[in-house]
Motif scaffolding. Structure first.
Motif, PDB file in Angstrom:
ATOM      1  N   MET A   1     -19.508   9.789  19.955  1.00 31.70           N
ATOM      2  CA  MET A   1     -19.399   9.176  18.623  1.00 31.70           C
ATOM      3  C   MET A   1     -17.994   8.575  18.442  1.00 31.70           C
ATOM      4  SD  MET A   1     -20.683  10.951  15.097  1.00 31.70           S
ATOM      5  CE  MET A   1     -22.401  11.219  15.587  1.00 31.70           C
TER       6      MET A   1
ATOM      7  N   LEU B   1     -12.049   7.580  14.384  1.00 31.88           N
ATOM      8  CA  LEU B   1     -11.261   6.688  13.531  1.00 31.88           C
ATOM      9  C   LEU B   1     -10.186   5.944  14.315  1.00 31.88           C
ATOM     10  CD1 LEU B   1     -10.529   8.486  10.167  1.00 31.88           C
ATOM     11  CD2 LEU B   1     -12.053   6.565  10.629  1.00 31.88           C
TER      12      LEU B   1
ATOM     13  N   TYR C   1      -8.935   2.215  13.472  1.00 31.94           N
ATOM     14  CA  TYR C   1      -7.636   1.963  12.852  1.00 31.94           C
ATOM     15  C   TYR C   1      -6.516   2.040  13.885  1.00 31.94           C
ATOM     16  CZ  TYR C   1     -10.226   2.589   8.499  1.00 31.94           C
ATOM     17  OH  TYR C   1     -11.122   2.469   7.474  1.00 31.94           O
TER      18      TYR C   1
ATOM     19  N   TYR D   1      -2.066  -4.701   8.302  1.00 27.70           N
ATOM     20  CA  TYR D   1      -2.535  -4.364   6.967  1.00 27.70           C
ATOM     21  C   TYR D   1      -1.343  -4.094   6.039  1.00 27.70           C
ATOM     22  CZ  TYR D   1      -4.608  -1.452   3.273  1.00 27.70           C
ATOM     23  OH  TYR D   1      -4.990  -0.913   2.067  1.00 27.70           O
ATOM     24  N   ARG D   2      -0.369  -3.341   6.564  1.00 31.51           N
ATOM     25  CA  ARG D   2       0.789  -2.986   5.721  1.00 31.51           C
ATOM     26  C   ARG D   2       1.734  -4.169   5.542  1.00 31.51           C
ATOM     27  NH1 ARG D   2       1.169   1.812   9.413  1.00 31.51           N
ATOM     28  NH2 ARG D   2      -0.147   3.428   8.492  1.00 31.51           N
TER      29      ARG D   2
ATOM     30  N   ARG E   1     -18.775  -2.507   9.385  1.00 28.00           N
ATOM     31  CA  ARG E   1     -17.466  -3.102   9.187  1.00 28.00           C
ATOM     32  C   ARG E   1     -17.294  -4.456   9.878  1.00 28.00           C
ATOM     33  NH1 ARG E   1     -14.067   0.870   7.227  1.00 28.00           N
ATOM     34  NH2 ARG E   1     -12.874  -0.860   6.347  1.00 28.00           N
TER      35      ARG E   1
ATOM     36  N   HIS F   1     -19.827  14.486  12.763  1.00 28.84           N
ATOM     37  CA  HIS F   1     -18.525  14.483  13.446  1.00 28.84           C
ATOM     38  C   HIS F   1     -17.973  15.914  13.542  1.00 28.84           C
ATOM     39  CE1 HIS F   1     -18.528  10.138  13.088  1.00 28.84           C
ATOM     40  NE2 HIS F   1     -18.622  10.215  11.781  1.00 28.84           N
TER      41      HIS F   1
ATOM     42  N   ASP G   1      -3.518   2.639  -3.461  1.00 27.56           N
ATOM     43  CA  ASP G   1      -4.065   1.283  -3.370  1.00 27.56           C
ATOM     44  C   ASP G   1      -4.907   1.155  -2.108  1.00 27.56           C
ATOM     45  OD1 ASP G   1      -2.035   1.504  -1.626  1.00 27.56           O
ATOM     46  OD2 ASP G   1      -1.001  -0.356  -2.167  1.00 27.56           O
ATOM     47  N   ILE G   2      -5.504   2.257  -1.699  1.00 27.31           N
ATOM     48  CA  ILE G   2      -6.337   2.231  -0.497  1.00 27.31           C
ATOM     49  C   ILE G   2      -7.721   1.684  -0.856  1.00 27.31           C
ATOM     50  CG2 ILE G   2      -7.250   3.571   1.430  1.00 27.31           C
ATOM     51  CD1 ILE G   2      -5.092   5.649   0.885  1.00 27.31           C
ATOM     52  N   HIS G   3      -8.156   0.729  -0.057  1.00 28.65           N
ATOM     53  CA  HIS G   3      -9.450   0.095  -0.345  1.00 28.65           C
ATOM     54  C   HIS G   3     -10.595   1.106  -0.206  1.00 28.65           C
ATOM     55  CE1 HIS G   3     -12.876  -2.631   0.127  1.00 28.65           C
ATOM     56  NE2 HIS G   3     -12.141  -3.547  -0.454  1.00 28.65           N
TER      57      HIS G   3
ATOM     58  N   HIS H   1     -13.517   0.943   0.962  1.00 28.73           N
ATOM     59  CA  HIS H   1     -14.140   0.960   2.296  1.00 28.73           C
ATOM     60  C   HIS H   1     -13.386   1.870   3.243  1.00 28.73           C
ATOM     61  CE1 HIS H   1     -16.805  -2.812   2.927  1.00 28.73           C
ATOM     62  NE2 HIS H   1     -17.411  -1.830   2.318  1.00 28.73           N
ATOM     63  N   ASP H   2     -12.063   1.769   3.173  1.00 20.82           N
ATOM     64  CA  ASP H   2     -11.235   2.574   4.063  1.00 20.82           C
ATOM     65  C   ASP H   2     -11.303   4.046   3.664  1.00 20.82           C
ATOM     66  OD1 ASP H   2     -10.315   0.459   5.714  1.00 20.82           O
ATOM     67  OD2 ASP H   2      -8.959  -0.180   4.131  1.00 20.82           O
TER      68      ASP H   2
ATOM     69  N   GLN I   1     -14.591   5.347   4.898  1.00 21.97           N
ATOM     70  CA  GLN I   1     -14.582   5.476   6.359  1.00 21.97           C
ATOM     71  C   GLN I   1     -13.837   6.746   6.790  1.00 21.97           C
ATOM     72  OE1 GLN I   1     -15.580   2.296   8.428  1.00 21.97           O
ATOM     73  NE2 GLN I   1     -16.244   4.098   9.549  1.00 21.97           N
ATOM     74  N   VAL I   2     -12.690   6.993   6.188  1.00 18.65           N
ATOM     75  CA  VAL I   2     -11.886   8.162   6.562  1.00 18.65           C
ATOM     76  C   VAL I   2     -12.598   9.447   6.130  1.00 18.65           C
ATOM     77  CG1 VAL I   2      -9.683   9.338   6.205  1.00 18.65           C
ATOM     78  CG2 VAL I   2      -9.727   6.864   6.493  1.00 18.65           C
TER      79      VAL I   2
ATOM     80  N   GLU J   1     -15.258  10.689   8.512  1.00 24.40           N
ATOM     81  CA  GLU J   1     -14.735  11.397   9.688  1.00 24.40           C
ATOM     82  C   GLU J   1     -14.835  12.917   9.531  1.00 24.40           C
ATOM     83  OE1 GLU J   1     -13.921   9.857  12.319  1.00 24.40           O
ATOM     84  OE2 GLU J   1     -12.500  11.037  13.479  1.00 24.40           O
TER      85      GLU J   1
ATOM     86  N   LEU K   1      -3.010   8.276   6.657  1.00 25.30           N
ATOM     87  CA  LEU K   1      -3.309   7.191   7.591  1.00 25.30           C
ATOM     88  C   LEU K   1      -2.793   5.842   7.100  1.00 25.30           C
ATOM     89  CD1 LEU K   1      -4.781   6.480  10.246  1.00 25.30           C
ATOM     90  CD2 LEU K   1      -6.846   6.101   8.905  1.00 25.30           C
ATOM     91  N   PHE K   2      -2.923   5.585   5.815  1.00 19.74           N
ATOM     92  CA  PHE K   2      -2.657   4.224   5.331  1.00 19.74           C
ATOM     93  C   PHE K   2      -1.292   4.022   4.690  1.00 19.74           C
ATOM     94  CE2 PHE K   2      -7.294   4.328   5.602  1.00 19.74           C
ATOM     95  CZ  PHE K   2      -7.488   3.206   6.384  1.00 19.74           C
ATOM     96  N   SER K   3      -0.612   5.112   4.338  1.00 22.29           N
ATOM     97  CA  SER K   3       0.660   4.913   3.634  1.00 22.29           C
ATOM     98  C   SER K   3       1.819   4.754   4.618  1.00 22.29           C
ATOM     99  CB  SER K   3       0.930   6.072   2.704  1.00 22.29           C
ATOM    100  OG  SER K   3      -0.094   6.091   1.743  1.00 22.29           O
TER     101      SER K   3
END
Lengths: 170, 409
Positions: free
Chosen positions: A1, A4, A8, A16-17, A144, B20, B344-346, B348-349, B352-353, B356, B407-409
């Motif tokens: 499977m 992430l 990412y 993205y950032r 996606r 998962h 401000d995380i979308h 979708h993201d 997705q996270v 997991e 993950l996103f910050s």
């Protein structure tokens, strides 16, 4: 499977950032095209300045998830300064990278050689995708794929419009 | 007696698995609920023992199949507090129920300049059929607005409703969770001579539904959001209205007689049920109603209030200003639908996270794009609660948000 980390990748998170070529261009001479993903409400705006058959400049606006935003950012870096023909070849190469899953569903074989699982099945000759290949992991998350291809479809539409505009005598 | 979530969870085979490598945490019941073994078994049992088409055969399994199909209608009528089974029309879902009203009642009662009053928080299912009539017939559409807390703005209700022929509104918002004061709106609407259509998709799964007390004229709900199968929903309407309405879809089952030069429509409720209906699905819906009644709708709602309150408090406590939950702050005044923005995380993201670690939440516009524009967002993440969810599920969501942040910050 798939995990992430397949989706990412660090380079994706970097775009993205710190999105490249973010902003607007005056229209005209630039054309402005919008793309929508009706499933999630994401929208992308591409400002495209095409002259002498070359993408002189482009800017990206709109809002979306990390995949759609980073894909747009990488796209802008990949096609800026390229000829229209080169930009179109890059679009084809990228969309082929994104279509692996569909081809498998169709039962199409990739000639049994070359690209293995997860690799591009129909490589576009002469096109180096570079960083964009980091988006390859997206095909393992079929929902996606539309996020990743949104800006590219919008760019293709923009190139059509820019060429129509220049073909029309003013 | 309080609901025993541990026992309830055991009734849902799908919840007993890993995603998962993590226990599945299903928080998307506002989109579609999971099904208990009792529903799956009832449908399987029908197919294995007495399945045949309904209202046709005279052989014994056809009679039994017909009996079970009509028994499901009786269960629905009781579940809604309907006056008679003649008022219960099986449809595919709420979307079809509203389309039935728009096509049949709408096209025989609405013309150029006639007005319909809707709200800004409607699902596309209660917008597009009326927008079609606007495009086709030139009807006028008016809208009740939504305030910052996600409540309907009713200050101008009397002016807005004047001259309107139909008021259509949702009972519980599928985005904000807002529980709308439908009975109050219906009183004002009826005084102005308008009929009232209620979208009960997010209400009937969680509350005791009494159509008479709601004071509506049309009511729609769908089985798949209340532990039943997909493919079956219901339109309830007052019998006199249904009698006066022209048929919707034409075909077998909905006729009394067909000649080469015309036809006579069947009586209610079959008049509006063209073609072979969703038979096993009706039986599944009946089983879902039995299951919910055995748990007790009062307990289902009490559990929802308690868990919604826990979710709002614990999410705010852990994430502070990083999380913004849309809709009314008081758990008593809302359903267990929690749309939120996180940093401000979308969405979708986020979704997705969360996947997991086995946490299933919806991300998107939730088929309510006008409301998204009103909220000033393109999309939201949405966690929705049901009787098989508990505090551990909410905690799993809350922890997973912290991972998304890392993950996103």
């Amino acid at each position: 499977m798939p995990g992430l980390e397949d989706l990412y990748r660090e380079i994706i998170l970097d775009h993205y950032r710190n999105p490249r070529n973010r902003g607007e261009l005056p229209t005209p001479p630039a054309v402005r095209v919008e793309g929508f993903n009706p499933l999630c409400g994401d929208e992308i705006v591409v400002f495209l300045d095409v002259a002498d058959d070359r993408v002189q400049d482009l800017r990206i606006g709109g809002q979306g998830c990390s995949i759609s935003q980073s894909s747009a950012s990488m796209m802008s870096a990949a096609v800026k300064g390229k000829t229209v023909a080169e930009a179109r070849a890059t679009i084809r190469a990228f969309k082929s990278l994104m279509s692996i899953h569909e081809q498998r569903l169709d039962g199409a074989d990739d000639d049994g050689a070359g690209a293995g699982a997860g690799g591009p099945s129909v490589p576009e000759p002469e096109v180096k995708l570079g960083d964009l290949e980091a988006l390859q992991g997206v095909v393992r998350f079929p929902v996606r794929i539309k996020c990743a291809t949104l800006s590219w479809n919008t760019l293709a539409q923009g190139l059509d419009e820019a060429q129509e505009t220049s073909a029309t005598p003013s | 007696m309080a609901l025993d979530v541990e026992l309830v969870k055991k009734d849902f085979p799908i919840l007993d698995q890993l995603v998962h490598g993590h226990r599945i945490v299903y928080l998307d019941s506002a989109s579609s609920s999971q099904k208990p073994a009792a529903v799956l078994d009832a449908m399987q049992q029908l197919y294995e023992t007495t399945y045949a088409n309904v209202h046709r055969g005279v052989y014994s399994i056809a009679e039994e199949s017909t009996r079970l199909y009509e028994e499901a209608r009786t269960k629905v009528a009781a579940f809604l507090g309907a006056a008679s089974t003649r008022e219960v029309i099986f449809t595919k879902n709420v979307t079809e129920a509203i389309n039935l009203v728009a096509y049949s009642w709408g096209r025989s009662n609405l013309g150029p300049g006639d007005a319909v009053l809707l709200t800004e928080m409607e699902h596309h299912a209660n917008l597009v059929p009326w927008l079609q009539l606007k495009a086709e017939r030139g009807i006028e559409l008016r809208y009740l607005g939504v305030d910052g807390d996600g409540q309907l703005i009713l200050d101008d209700l009397e002016q807005l409703v004047a001259g309107v022929k139909l008021v259509g509104l949702t009972l519980v918002s599928n985005v904000l969770g807002t529980l709308n004061p439908v009975a109050e709106v219906a009183r004002v609407a009826h005084a102005a001579g308008a009929l009232v259509l209620v979208d009960g998709a997010q209400y009937t799964p969680h509350f005791t539904t009494r159509v008479a007390e709601l004071g509506c004229d049309f009511y729609g709900f769908t089985a798949h959001k209340m532990l039943g199968p997909t493919g079956i929903g219901c339109l309830w309407a007052r019998e006199s209205l249904l009698e006066a309405m022209p048929i919707f879809l034409g075909g077998g089952e909905m006729i009394r007689d067909v000649r080469l030069d015309g036809f006579t429509a069947n009586e209610l409720p079959w008049k509006f049920e063209a073609g072979t209906p969703p038979i096993a699905e009706a039986v599944g819906l009946g089983a879902a109603i039995d299951y919910l009644l055995a748990v007790g709708m009062a307990d289902v709602r009490a559990h929802e209030i308690e868990l919604t309150r826990y979710a709002m408090e614990s999410l705010h406590e852990r994430h502070g200003d990083d999380i913004r939950i849309f809709g009314p702050p008081d758990a008593e005044k809302r359903g267990g639908v929690l749309s939120f923005a996180y940093k401000d995380i979308h969405p979708h993201d986020i979704s997705q996270v969360l996947d997991e670690v086995g946490v299933c939440v919806r991300a998107g516009h939730h088929c309510a794009k006008p409301l998204m524009r009103r909220l000033g967002v393109g999309a939201t993440a949405r966690a929705s609660l049901y009787l098989y969810n508990d505090e551990a599920d909410v905690d799993a969501l809350s922890s997973a948000l912290t991972s998304a942040d890392r993950l996103f910050s």
